[in-house]
Design an enzyme around this catalytic site. Structure first.
Site, PDB file in Angstrom:
ATOM      1  N   CYS A 167      37.295  41.136  24.789  1.00  8.47           N
ATOM      2  CA  CYS A 167      36.032  40.762  25.441  1.00  8.47           C
ATOM      3  C   CYS A 167      34.867  40.751  24.443  1.00  8.47           C
ATOM      4  O   CYS A 167      34.133  39.765  24.357  1.00  8.47           O
ATOM      5  CB  CYS A 167      35.755  41.694  26.617  1.00  8.47           C
ATOM      6  SG  CYS A 167      36.004  43.443  26.260  1.00  8.47           S
TER       7      CYS A 167
HETATM    8  N1  LIG Z   1      38.632  45.273  31.431  1.00 11.93           N
HETATM    9  C1  LIG Z   1      38.222  44.322  30.593  1.00 11.93           C
HETATM   10  O1  LIG Z   1      37.041  43.921  30.597  1.00 11.93           O
HETATM   11  C2  LIG Z   1      39.189  43.694  29.621  1.00 11.93           C
HETATM   12  C3  LIG Z   1      38.752  42.594  28.877  1.00 11.93           C
HETATM   13  C4  LIG Z   1      39.632  41.996  27.968  1.00 11.93           C
HETATM   14  C5  LIG Z   1      40.900  42.521  27.793  1.00 11.93           C
HETATM   15  N2  LIG Z   1      41.282  43.612  28.518  1.00 11.93           N
HETATM   16  C6  LIG Z   1      42.635  44.136  28.295  1.00 11.93           C
HETATM   17  O2  LIG Z   1      43.426  43.829  29.442  1.00 11.93           O
HETATM   18  C7  LIG Z   1      44.363  44.861  29.655  1.00 11.93           C
HETATM   19  C8  LIG Z   1      44.173  45.396  31.073  1.00 11.93           C
HETATM   20  O3  LIG Z   1      42.875  45.926  31.152  1.00 11.93           O
HETATM   21  P1  LIG Z   1      42.244  46.400  32.533  1.00 11.93           P
HETATM   22  O4  LIG Z   1      40.830  46.722  32.237  1.00 11.93           O
HETATM   23  O5  LIG Z   1      42.563  45.432  33.593  1.00 11.93           O
HETATM   24  O6  LIG Z   1      43.069  47.757  32.744  1.00 11.93           O
HETATM   25  P2  LIG Z   1      43.223  48.653  34.055  1.00 11.93           P
HETATM   26  O7  LIG Z   1      42.166  48.320  35.036  1.00 11.93           O
HETATM   27  O8  LIG Z   1      43.319  50.053  33.573  1.00 11.93           O
HETATM   28  O9  LIG Z   1      44.622  48.189  34.641  1.00 11.93           O
HETATM   29  C9  LIG Z   1      45.826  48.344  33.946  1.00 11.93           C
HETATM   30  C10 LIG Z   1      46.970  48.150  34.919  1.00 11.93           C
HETATM   31  O10 LIG Z   1      48.173  48.317  34.178  1.00 11.93           O
HETATM   32  C11 LIG Z   1      49.130  48.975  35.003  1.00 11.93           C
HETATM   33  N3  LIG Z   1      50.066  49.675  34.120  1.00 11.93           N
HETATM   34  C12 LIG Z   1      49.796  50.631  33.218  1.00 11.93           C
HETATM   35  N4  LIG Z   1      50.904  50.938  32.521  1.00 11.93           N
HETATM   36  C13 LIG Z   1      51.910  50.172  33.023  1.00 11.93           C
HETATM   37  C14 LIG Z   1      53.293  50.004  32.738  1.00 11.93           C
HETATM   38  N5  LIG Z   1      53.883  50.728  31.776  1.00 11.93           N
HETATM   39  N6  LIG Z   1      54.024  49.098  33.453  1.00 11.93           N
HETATM   40  C15 LIG Z   1      53.445  48.373  34.418  1.00 11.93           C
HETATM   41  N7  LIG Z   1      52.131  48.471  34.745  1.00 11.93           N
HETATM   42  C16 LIG Z   1      51.383  49.362  34.055  1.00 11.93           C
HETATM   43  C17 LIG Z   1      48.353  49.871  35.885  1.00 11.93           C
HETATM   44  O11 LIG Z   1      49.097  49.860  37.093  1.00 11.93           O
HETATM   45  P3  LIG Z   1      49.021  50.976  38.212  1.00 11.93           P
HETATM   46  O12 LIG Z   1      47.663  50.856  38.808  1.00 11.93           O
HETATM   47  O13 LIG Z   1      50.103  50.566  39.135  1.00 11.93           O
HETATM   48  O14 LIG Z   1      49.254  52.287  37.497  1.00 11.93           O
HETATM   49  C18 LIG Z   1      46.999  49.165  36.039  1.00 11.93           C
HETATM   50  O15 LIG Z   1      46.945  48.440  37.236  1.00 11.93           O
HETATM   51  C19 LIG Z   1      44.120  45.930  28.583  1.00 11.93           C
HETATM   52  O16 LIG Z   1      45.009  45.756  27.533  1.00 11.93           O
HETATM   53  C20 LIG Z   1      42.697  45.636  28.132  1.00 11.93           C
HETATM   54  O17 LIG Z   1      42.444  46.021  26.803  1.00 11.93           O
HETATM   55  C21 LIG Z   1      40.469  44.198  29.447  1.00 11.93           C
END
Ligand SMILES: NC(=O)c1ccc[n+]([C@@H]2O[C@H](COP(=O)([O-])OP(=O)(O)OC[C@H]3O[C@@H](n4cnc5c(N)ncnc54)[C@H](OP(=O)(O)O)[C@@H]3O)[C@@H](O)[C@H]2O)c1
Length: 362
Positions: A167
């Site tokens: 991001c």
């Molecule tokens: N947030 C942002 O603004 C943003 C921007 C760009 C990139 N990203 C990237 O996108 C990715 C996701 O970010 P996010 O902010 O959406 O994270 P998040 O809200 O913490 O969500 C991560 C999800 O991954 C699931 N999870 C964790 N470990 C897992 C596994 N071993 N197997 C299957 N599911 C698993 C969790 O599921 P449960 O709920 O079922 O535990 C959770 O729903 C990250 O790598 C982050 O760096 C995020």
């Protein structure tokens, strides 16, 4: 919305996370998509609605297999073989570390994969240094295409494995690439990037420092000098390592949005009108990148909820600095929105397909 014969079967891994939810929201409006598989780290018997009651209206039958409602899709514990059988394309929205493993397993099973994590963005050694763990195998890493859409369309179109940019990296690169590619920056002088993000950038997991009581009426820098998006930005600005940035990331007490303020020491005197015209020409054909006239400044609320990026230019003639400001929604252009934009490029769909949402204001 009418279903099309050419619909692509899509899976979302990490569907209960912030990026996963944003992918569901965005892809539910996409006319060429069937969402056929959603997974997380655990089974959710009540389907998506059990954890996301606000998804109750995502019921367009055209967008799921069997005509079932999207909200009734069962969130499964991730299984690569089940996912591969159900999908043509998988979006992986998992934390770095897990994401790379999942993306690799699906890539090896022949799916087209769009990974939102940092696991596929850096060469192996840089990944070890900045992420503190071993990367995925070289054969997988080598296949990944870095998907900054506006600057990489040709390689994105044919990618099987797409690494969606970070991001902060997206906001900063869209602001800096025109200036650096034109040689406006003074060689050897670091570019100072002062970037601020809303708290959804940290994901949905419970963390004490992200509680309302800690964040509200507060504001502070974090990961000073060691944010993992630093090498990602530098390698895209100059693959030969000739450009250094000093990136300071700060946490804003808002849910969504990134503002990146970039300060570039100029190689030669330029006027703001010259640079503005140059940026205008560079992004004129882009549906999502908008260069504001001199004197205007970008605001988070002008892009919130949309895939748009607003950029503004200033020239500080007194100090010889070019200032470029950009704003994006971290969950849209910074994550799910750009991922869908890349999906569109990969499938030859119009780039704006599914991404018509206008900014929410105020
Ligand atoms: N947030 C942002 O603004 C943003 C921007 C760009 C990139 N990203 C990237 O996108 C990715 C996701 O970010 P996010 O902010 O959406 O994270 P998040 O809200 O913490 O969500 C991560 C999800 O991954 C699931 N999870 C964790 N470990 C897992 C596994 N071993 N197997 C299957 N599911 C698993 C969790 O599921 P449960 O709920 O079922 O535990 C959770 O729903 C990250 O790598 C982050 O760096 C995020």
């Amino acid at each position: 919305m009418a279903e099309t014969a050419s619909a692509v079967r899509v899976g979302i891994i990490g569907a209960n996370g912030y990026s996963g939810i944003e992918l569901l929201r965005t892809l539910s409006l996409h006319p060429h998509v069937h969402i056929t598989y959603v997974a997380g780290s655990r089974d959710a018997d009540g389907g998506l609605l059990a954890e996301q009651p606000f998804l109750r209206t995502l019921t367009a039958p055209a967008h799921t297999h069997d005509g079932a409602s999207l909200a009734a899709l069962k969130v499964q514990q991730f299984d690569p073989d089940v996912c591969a059988a159900a999908c043509d394309v998988a979006f992986v929205g998992l934390p770095s570390g897990s994401a790379g493993q999942v993306a690799a397993a699906l890539y090896e099973r022949g799916l087209r994969v769009i990974d939102l994590s940092g696991d596929l963005r850096l060469p192996a050694e840089a990944y070890r240094t900045w992420y503190g763990r071993d990367p995925v195998p070289d054969a997988v890493l080598g296949a990944a295409v870095y998907g900054l859409t506006e600057w990489r369309r040709a390689s994105i179109a044919t990618a099987q494995l797409l690494s969606n940019p970070g991001c902060y990296a997206t906001a900063t690169l869209l602001a800096l690439l025109p200036a650096v590619r034109a040689g406006l920056n003074r060689p050897g002088a670091p570019i100072v990037v002062d970037a601020k993000s809303g708290v959804s950038g940290a994901g949905r997991k419970a963390v004490q420092s992200n509680l309302l009581g800690e964040l509200a009426e507060n504001f502070y820098p974090y990961k000073v000098g060691r944010h993992q998006h630093t090498p990602e930005i530098e390698q895209m600005l100059d693959p030969d390592g000739g450009v250094r940035i000093s990136l300071t990331t700060q946490l804003l007490p808002v849910a969504r949005g990134i503002l990146s303020a970039c300060h570039v020491m100029l190689e030669r005197p330029v006027t703001v009108e010259e640079v503005y015209q140059f940026y205008q020409d560079c992004y004129a054909a882009e549906p999502f990148v908008h260069v504001l006239p001199p004197g205007q400044v970008p605001q988070l609320k002008h892009v919130r909820g949309s895939n748009h990026c607003d950029i503004a230019i200033a020239v500080d003639e007194r100090t010889g600095l070019l200032q470029v400001f950009s704003v994006i929604d971290n969950l849209q252009k910074g994550a799910a929105g750009q991922a869908v934009q890349n999906f569109n490029v990969m499938h030859g769909f119009a780039e704006t397909e599914g991404l018509w949402a206008q900014p929410m204001y105020p």
